[in-house]
Scaffold this active site. Structure first.
Site, short mmCIF file in Angstrom:
data_model
loop_
_atom_site.label_atom_id
_atom_site.label_comp_id
_atom_site.label_asym_id
_atom_site.label_seq_id
_atom_site.Cartn_x
_atom_site.Cartn_y
_atom_site.Cartn_z
N CYS A 1 -3.68 -1.08 -2.07
CA CYS A 1 -4.01 0.33 -2.30
C CYS A 1 -5.01 0.44 -3.45
O CYS A 1 -4.77 -0.06 -4.55
CB CYS A 1 -2.71 1.06 -2.66
SG CYS A 1 -2.93 2.80 -2.99
N ASP B 1 0.86 -1.19 0.00
CA ASP B 1 0.00 0.00 0.00
C ASP B 1 0.90 1.24 0.00
O ASP B 1 2.10 1.14 0.26
CB ASP B 1 -0.89 -0.01 1.26
CG ASP B 1 -1.79 1.21 1.32
OD1 ASP B 1 -2.41 1.55 0.29
OD2 ASP B 1 -1.86 1.87 2.38
N SER B 2 0.27 2.39 -0.22
CA SER B 2 1.01 3.65 -0.14
C SER B 2 1.45 3.95 1.29
O SER B 2 2.29 4.82 1.50
CB SER B 2 0.12 4.78 -0.66
OG SER B 2 -1.10 4.80 0.05
N CYS C 1 -11.27 3.04 -0.69
CA CYS C 1 -9.95 3.54 -0.26
C CYS C 1 -9.58 2.76 0.99
O CYS C 1 -10.47 2.45 1.81
CB CYS C 1 -10.05 5.03 0.02
SG CYS C 1 -8.57 5.74 0.78
N GLU D 1 -6.00 8.94 9.86
CA GLU D 1 -4.62 8.87 10.38
C GLU D 1 -4.44 9.71 11.63
O GLU D 1 -3.56 9.44 12.45
CB GLU D 1 -3.62 9.25 9.28
CG GLU D 1 -3.62 8.18 8.20
CD GLU D 1 -2.41 8.19 7.29
OE1 GLU D 1 -1.44 8.91 7.56
OE2 GLU D 1 -2.46 7.45 6.28
N HIS E 1 -8.38 3.41 3.78
CA HIS E 1 -8.68 3.95 5.12
C HIS E 1 -10.16 3.90 5.47
O HIS E 1 -10.52 3.94 6.64
CB HIS E 1 -8.22 5.41 5.21
CG HIS E 1 -6.74 5.60 5.15
ND1 HIS E 1 -5.97 5.18 4.09
CD2 HIS E 1 -5.88 6.16 6.04
CE1 HIS E 1 -4.70 5.50 4.31
NE2 HIS E 1 -4.63 6.09 5.49
N1 DGL Z 1 -4.00 3.80 0.04
C1 DGL Z 1 -4.66 4.84 -0.73
C2 DGL Z 1 -5.86 4.22 -1.45
O1 DGL Z 1 -6.42 3.24 -1.05
C3 DGL Z 1 -5.11 5.99 0.16
C4 DGL Z 1 -4.00 6.87 0.67
C5 DGL Z 1 -3.22 7.55 -0.43
O2 DGL Z 1 -3.73 8.49 -1.09
O3 DGL Z 1 -2.11 7.12 -0.67
O4 DGL Z 1 -6.26 4.73 -2.47
#
Ligand code: DGL
Length: 276
Positions: A81, A18-19, A193, A160, A195
């Site tokens: 992600c 993931d990011s 997403c 977060e 989160h």
């Molecule tokens: N992990 C990213 C997503 O699911 C969210 C956070 C980001 O913008 O990197 O799209």
């Protein structure tokens, strides 16, 4: 290189990336639904967010991470992600030779199955929503569906910051979602997403139970299970938490604190890996 027999391959870990920290919602579902699978998680905490970056950049980052995971000997890769799944999955599939799955297709399938009135909302980052990929997958299955997309970038920071059931978050839920409920008449909403599943209870309470919430993290764990079974890659020995590995590109300690709250487990040994 020495060839591994199929039992050895089944014992290998699954790479999950993931990011940043958000993909832990996907790791959590994998732990719950595939307790016999060991994972290697990579969170690109030095370069987060991905949600507002270009496709070219997301492809480059995703390939770097996939190569790192391959160097660790993974048998499959989960792109946790949503943004990377929406913008880079095809390029990854073309460039590496282990099975790769993303979160978009499993989430889209579940939404297409859940909707009764054919009106589906999708929330995610700018990159995920403007890719149109959730709509594309839903329409392949249910061409009659209408899909309404809404980027909700602030949700990432609110989660977060730990502001889950907070008045600012509640205000933003209504600002982002009320028109989908009141004007677009959606009966299904994809939490597109990493989160957003952490806001699930608050979103459900605020928008009411007439809307079914789809969690792509949960759907992806199920899709991973089916994929591993289909490819005869499922492991049959169980693992302890200490068998899983966690890597980040910055801020290992902060990651561990967040990981411990999302996974409700004490993650001790996150390692730093800088990608170039
Ligand atoms: N992990 C990213 C997503 O699911 C969210 C956070 C980001 O913008 O990197 O799209």
């Amino acid at each position: 290189m020495e060839m591994k027999n199929s039992e050895d391959i089944r014992n290998l870990p699954v790479g999950v990336f993931d990011s940043g920290v958000g993909g832990l919602t996907v790791a959590r579902e994998i732990f719950r639904n595939l307790p016999n699978e060991k994972i290697i998680y990579f969170g690109d905490t030095a370069r987060v967010p991905y949600g507002n970056k270009t496709k070219e950049t997301i492809i480059r980052y995703s390939k770097q991470i996939a190569n790192f995971l391959l160097s660790q000997g993974v048998k499959a890769i989960v792109v946790a992600c949503n943004t990377a799944s929406a913008l880079a999955l095809n390029e990854l599939k073309d460039s590496i030779d282990v099975p790769v799955i993303g979160v978009v297709e499993p989430g889209a399938r579940a939404a297409a199955a859940a909707t009764k009135n054919g009106r589906i909302g999708v929330i995610g980052t700018e990159g995920t929503i403007s890719s149109g990929l959730y709509s594309e997958f839903i329409r392949k299955i249910r061409p009659d569906c209408q899909i309404f997309g809404q980027p909700c970038p602030l949700f990432v920071s609110l989660v977060e910051e730990g502001m889950i059931d907070d008045e600012v978050t509640i205000t933003m839920i209504h600002r982002y979602l009320d028109h989908m409920i009141e004007n677009d008449d959606i009966d299904t909403l994809i939490l597109g997403c990493t989160h957003y599943p952490l806001l699930r209870t608050v979103i459900a309470r605020e928008i009411g139970d007439a809307v079914t919430l789809v969690n792509p993290a949960y759907e992806t764990a199920n899709a991973l299970k089916a994929l591993l079974e289909h490819k005869d890659l499922s492991n049959d020995t169980s693992f302890d938490l200490s068998d899983h590995s966690f890597f980040v590109s910055d801020g290992a300690l902060k990651f561990q604190q967040f990981a411990s709250s999302v996974l409700e487990l004490d993650i001790q040994n996150t390692k730093l890996k800088i990608l170039e």
